[in-house]
Write a protein that holds these residues in place. Structure first.
Motif, PDB file in Angstrom:
ATOM      1  N   GLU A  28       0.859  -1.196   0.000  1.00 11.86           N
ATOM      2  CA  GLU A  28       0.000   0.000   0.000  1.00 11.86           C
ATOM      3  C   GLU A  28       0.894   1.245   0.000  1.00 11.86           C
ATOM      4  OE1 GLU A  28      -3.249   1.186  -0.138  1.00 11.86           O
ATOM      5  OE2 GLU A  28      -2.309   3.113   0.291  1.00 11.86           O
ATOM      6  N   ARG A  29       0.565   2.203  -0.857  1.00 14.38           N
ATOM      7  CA  ARG A  29       1.420   3.399  -0.966  1.00 14.38           C
ATOM      8  C   ARG A  29       1.302   4.332   0.241  1.00 14.38           C
ATOM      9  NH1 ARG A  29      -1.984   7.081  -5.374  1.00 14.38           N
ATOM     10  NH2 ARG A  29      -3.904   6.970  -4.181  1.00 14.38           N
ATOM     11  N   TYR A  57      -5.321   5.254   0.782  1.00 17.85           N
ATOM     12  CA  TYR A  57      -5.479   6.616   0.280  1.00 17.85           C
ATOM     13  C   TYR A  57      -6.212   6.598  -1.066  1.00 17.85           C
ATOM     14  CZ  TYR A  57      -4.229  11.497  -0.629  1.00 17.85           C
ATOM     15  OH  TYR A  57      -4.276  12.850  -0.859  1.00 17.85           O
ATOM     16  N   SER A  67     -11.649   3.976   0.267  1.00 23.57           N
ATOM     17  CA  SER A  67     -12.152   3.089   1.333  1.00 23.57           C
ATOM     18  C   SER A  67     -12.235   3.733   2.711  1.00 23.57           C
ATOM     19  CB  SER A  67     -11.271   1.839   1.418  1.00 23.57           C
ATOM     20  OG  SER A  67     -11.355   1.132   0.217  1.00 23.57           O
ATOM     21  N   PHE A  94     -22.469   3.840   3.392  1.00 27.33           N
ATOM     22  CA  PHE A  94     -23.765   3.199   3.110  1.00 27.33           C
ATOM     23  C   PHE A  94     -23.497   1.712   2.860  1.00 27.33           C
ATOM     24  CE2 PHE A  94     -26.753   6.652   1.248  1.00 27.33           C
ATOM     25  CZ  PHE A  94     -26.247   7.613   2.098  1.00 27.33           C
ATOM     26  N   GLY A 154     -18.119  -0.086  -3.387  1.00 27.77           N
ATOM     27  CA  GLY A 154     -17.143  -1.069  -2.927  1.00 27.77           C
ATOM     28  C   GLY A 154     -17.424  -1.665  -1.559  1.00 27.77           C
TER      29      GLY A 154
HETATM   30  C1  LIG Z   1     -17.019  10.225  -1.221  1.00 21.80           C
HETATM   31  C2  LIG Z   1     -17.269   8.773  -1.434  1.00 21.80           C
HETATM   32  C3  LIG Z   1     -18.411   8.182  -0.904  1.00 21.80           C
HETATM   33  C4  LIG Z   1     -18.637   6.820  -1.076  1.00 21.80           C
HETATM   34  N1  LIG Z   1     -19.689   6.235  -0.449  1.00 21.80           N
HETATM   35  C5  LIG Z   1     -19.860   4.895  -0.541  1.00 21.80           C
HETATM   36  C6  LIG Z   1     -20.894   4.266   0.169  1.00 21.80           C
HETATM   37  O1  LIG Z   1     -21.615   4.904   0.928  1.00 21.80           O
HETATM   38  N2  LIG Z   1     -21.067   2.928   0.013  1.00 21.80           N
HETATM   39  C7  LIG Z   1     -20.250   2.200  -0.829  1.00 21.80           C
HETATM   40  O2  LIG Z   1     -20.449   0.986  -0.975  1.00 21.80           O
HETATM   41  N3  LIG Z   1     -19.228   2.774  -1.465  1.00 21.80           N
HETATM   42  C8  LIG Z   1     -19.022   4.099  -1.346  1.00 21.80           C
HETATM   43  N4  LIG Z   1     -17.989   4.677  -1.997  1.00 21.80           N
HETATM   44  C9  LIG Z   1     -17.155   3.861  -2.872  1.00 21.80           C
HETATM   45  C10 LIG Z   1     -16.206   2.969  -2.074  1.00 21.80           C
HETATM   46  O3  LIG Z   1     -15.549   3.736  -1.097  1.00 21.80           O
HETATM   47  C11 LIG Z   1     -15.225   2.344  -3.065  1.00 21.80           C
HETATM   48  O4  LIG Z   1     -15.952   1.617  -4.044  1.00 21.80           O
HETATM   49  C12 LIG Z   1     -14.250   1.404  -2.393  1.00 21.80           C
HETATM   50  O5  LIG Z   1     -13.650   2.022  -1.289  1.00 21.80           O
HETATM   51  C13 LIG Z   1     -13.206   0.964  -3.394  1.00 21.80           C
HETATM   52  O6  LIG Z   1     -12.269   0.213  -2.673  1.00 21.80           O
HETATM   53  P1  LIG Z   1     -10.892  -0.191  -3.330  1.00 21.80           P
HETATM   54  O7  LIG Z   1     -10.145  -0.928  -2.302  1.00 21.80           O
HETATM   55  O8  LIG Z   1     -11.150  -0.829  -4.660  1.00 21.80           O
HETATM   56  O9  LIG Z   1     -10.211   1.203  -3.698  1.00 21.80           O
HETATM   57  P2  LIG Z   1      -9.459   2.269  -2.795  1.00 21.80           P
HETATM   58  O10 LIG Z   1     -10.103   2.454  -1.503  1.00 21.80           O
HETATM   59  O11 LIG Z   1      -9.263   3.485  -3.644  1.00 21.80           O
HETATM   60  O12 LIG Z   1      -8.080   1.570  -2.527  1.00 21.80           O
HETATM   61  C14 LIG Z   1      -7.062   1.524  -3.479  1.00 21.80           C
HETATM   62  C15 LIG Z   1      -5.763   1.599  -2.715  1.00 21.80           C
HETATM   63  O13 LIG Z   1      -4.681   1.430  -3.619  1.00 21.80           O
HETATM   64  C16 LIG Z   1      -3.621   2.252  -3.181  1.00 21.80           C
HETATM   65  N5  LIG Z   1      -2.756   2.496  -4.329  1.00 21.80           N
HETATM   66  C17 LIG Z   1      -3.055   3.165  -5.451  1.00 21.80           C
HETATM   67  N6  LIG Z   1      -2.006   3.174  -6.289  1.00 21.80           N
HETATM   68  C18 LIG Z   1      -1.027   2.477  -5.671  1.00 21.80           C
HETATM   69  C19 LIG Z   1       0.296   2.147  -6.037  1.00 21.80           C
HETATM   70  N7  LIG Z   1       0.820   2.540  -7.206  1.00 21.80           N
HETATM   71  N8  LIG Z   1       1.051   1.425  -5.179  1.00 21.80           N
HETATM   72  C20 LIG Z   1       0.539   1.013  -3.978  1.00 21.80           C
HETATM   73  N9  LIG Z   1      -0.723   1.324  -3.583  1.00 21.80           N
HETATM   74  C21 LIG Z   1      -1.495   2.038  -4.422  1.00 21.80           C
HETATM   75  C22 LIG Z   1      -4.317   3.519  -2.688  1.00 21.80           C
HETATM   76  O14 LIG Z   1      -3.496   4.241  -1.802  1.00 21.80           O
HETATM   77  C23 LIG Z   1      -5.567   2.948  -2.033  1.00 21.80           C
HETATM   78  O15 LIG Z   1      -5.415   2.773  -0.648  1.00 21.80           O
HETATM   79  C24 LIG Z   1     -17.729   6.036  -1.846  1.00 21.80           C
HETATM   80  C25 LIG Z   1     -16.582   6.624  -2.373  1.00 21.80           C
HETATM   81  C26 LIG Z   1     -16.342   7.984  -2.163  1.00 21.80           C
HETATM   82  C27 LIG Z   1     -15.103   8.597  -2.726  1.00 21.80           C
END
Ligand SMILES: Cc1cc2nc3c(=O)[nH]c(=O)nc-3n(C[C@H](O)[C@H](O)[C@H](O)COP(=O)(O)OP(=O)(O)OC[C@H]3O[C@@H](n4cnc5c(N)ncnc54)[C@H](O)[C@@H]3O)c2cc1C
Length: 381
Positions: free
Chosen positions: A48-49, A54, A57, A63, A361
């Motif tokens: 994780e960076r 970041y 999540s 929700f 997500g």
């Molecule tokens: C304002 C907002 C409100 C939301 N509300 C809801 C809700 O109510 N209910 C719901 O179900 N979803 C909601 N979502 C969506 C939900 O948060 C996301 O779908 C979910 O968090 C995606 O998870 P993820 O792990 O795929 O991505 P992320 O949480 O974006 O995780 C990706 C990770 O990869 C890391 N990363 C990126 N590039 C690199 C790299 N080159 N090297 C190492 N690490 C890296 C990042 O730092 C990050 O921690 C919302 C999103 C936002 C922005």
């Protein structure tokens, strides 16, 4: 004589990984948990960076939902019934998996219900309630109900708007959920390398070479037998062949409001606006549709016009005596595409991709982990 960047011990114990997961958000940790639950003897390492995730999540609205009426109507029209149903089922299943996995942890889950104010411009959605309820009846009974405006006295509705509820919808404390998932991963032996950004990948004699930027050592090369990329909106920076659109979501949370009546989740306008209570505070977010071009970005930050609009319409939907004081405003980055189906696949170069959660997500992550386990099984990885 040349000084090596790595000690003998570092080279022998830290550089060769079994399964590397890039991205430590809810999806990366859920994938790690599913793999480790299925094969406890395998070594799973999350890279994780950030020192904490970041992306989206730890920055979302919390929700625990499957989709609101107008959102599902739009999905049905764009994706067709089979795909829309599959997505709803996967969200329902994913949330079930996550809640079951974390049942002995406090994730702040509250069963306060989900509601939608259907604007007059989308009123024809009301005619689709029976169709949608039938589509999902084998896993959620009577999913959408038409309510009377007086059923939610904390909301402000005019006589052209409709109020509906979505059953089985709840809310989580996003911070507690992520900490719980982290604690669960640690408890089953998942390892974490934080503060290290992956720069690129290279296929290398049946392994993946992962080039990482360590803030102290500089460039490092890790090697993994398998590598799963869970970087959601940021995937395109690493893998430009993956087509997705970043979408910034902006949120505000008020100070506690005396006498706040509304409890639960409120969806508005195909999910472009979302509001919930957090105790006696209101969290309100959305408005990406007001400026799609500017919000199609991987940069965290605020758009003053959208924030101003959020301030204005807070009082449009909530019955409050006065404009509440805002405590914090923030943003997070989501990933979208032509339709809302996530990308979960094994590529020819050996990388597994689990990305594009389309703003849902929290519900999907548990199911995505199981889907990745399915890819490992099918391909004997
Ligand atoms: C304002 C907002 C409100 C939301 N509300 C809801 C809700 O109510 N209910 C719901 O179900 N979803 C909601 N979502 C969506 C939900 O948060 C996301 O779908 C979910 O968090 C995606 O998870 P993820 O792990 O795929 O991505 P992320 O949480 O974006 O995780 C990706 C990770 O990869 C890391 N990363 C990126 N590039 C690199 C790299 N080159 N090297 C190492 N690490 C890296 C990042 O730092 C990050 O921690 C919302 C999103 C936002 C922005």
């Amino acid at each position: 004589m040349q000084h090596s960047g790595l000690s003998y011990w570092e080279r022998e114990s830290f550089m060769d990984l079994d399964i590397a997961i890039v991205g430590g958000g809810i999806v990366g940790m859920s994938v790690a948990a599913s793999i480790k639950d299925r094969w406890p003897q395998r070594q799973v390492t999350i890279i994780e960076r950030g020192c904490i995730p970041y992306g989206a999540s730890t920055r979302n609205a919390g929700f625990a939902c499957f989709g609101s009426l107008t959102e599902i109507v739009s999905d049905l029209d764009i994706m067709g019934a089979d795909q829309a149903r599959k997505l709803l089922f996967n969200r329902w299943l994913g949330l079930k998996i996550t809640r079951e996995r974390l049942k002995s942890y406090d994730i702040g889950y509250e069963d306060l219900g989900g509601f939608e104010i259907v604007e007059s411009s989308l009123a024809n959605s009301i005619d689709r309630i029976a169709e949608i309820n039938e589509l999902v009846e084998d896993f959620i009974l009577d999913y959408i109900q038409l309510l009377k405006a007086t059923d939610q006295p904390g909301l402000r509705l005019n006589d052209k708007q409709h109020l509906v509820s979505m059953s089985q919808e709840g809310q989580v404390d996003t911070g507690k959920l992520l900490k719980a998932l982290h604690a669960y991963c640690i408890s089953i032996g998942v390892e974490f390398i934080c503060g290290s950004k992956v720069k690129n990948f290279e296929a290398l004699h049946g392994k993946t070479s992962i080039h990482v930027k360590d803030p102290i050592r500089g460039d490092l090369e890790l090697k993994a037998l398998q590598c799963v990329v869970c970087t959601n909106a940021f995937t395109q920076k690493l893998l430009p062949n993956i087509k997705l659109n970043p979408g910034r979501g902006q949120v505000l949370i008020t100070e506690p409001i005396d006498g706040l009546q509304f409890r639960g989740n409120l969806h508005i306008d195909e999910g472009f606006y979302y509001m919930r209570n957090v105790g006696d505070r209101i969290l309100f977010g959305g408005g990406r549709n007001l400026d799609f071009d500017a919000e199609n970005t991987m940069k965290l930050g605020l758009n003053n016009d959208i924030q101003h609009q959020l301030d204005q319409i807070l009082l449009k939907y909530l019955r409050l005596e006065e404009q509440p004081k805002i405590d914090i405003r923030w943003s997070g980055i989501m990933a979208f595409g032509k339709n809302k189906m996530p990308i979960v696949r094994l590529q020819e170069d050996g990388l597994i991709i689990a990305t594009k959660m389309s703003g849902m997500g929290i519900a999907l992550a548990g199911q995505i982990g199981e889907e990745v386990v399915g890819i490992f099984e099918e391909n004997n990885l």
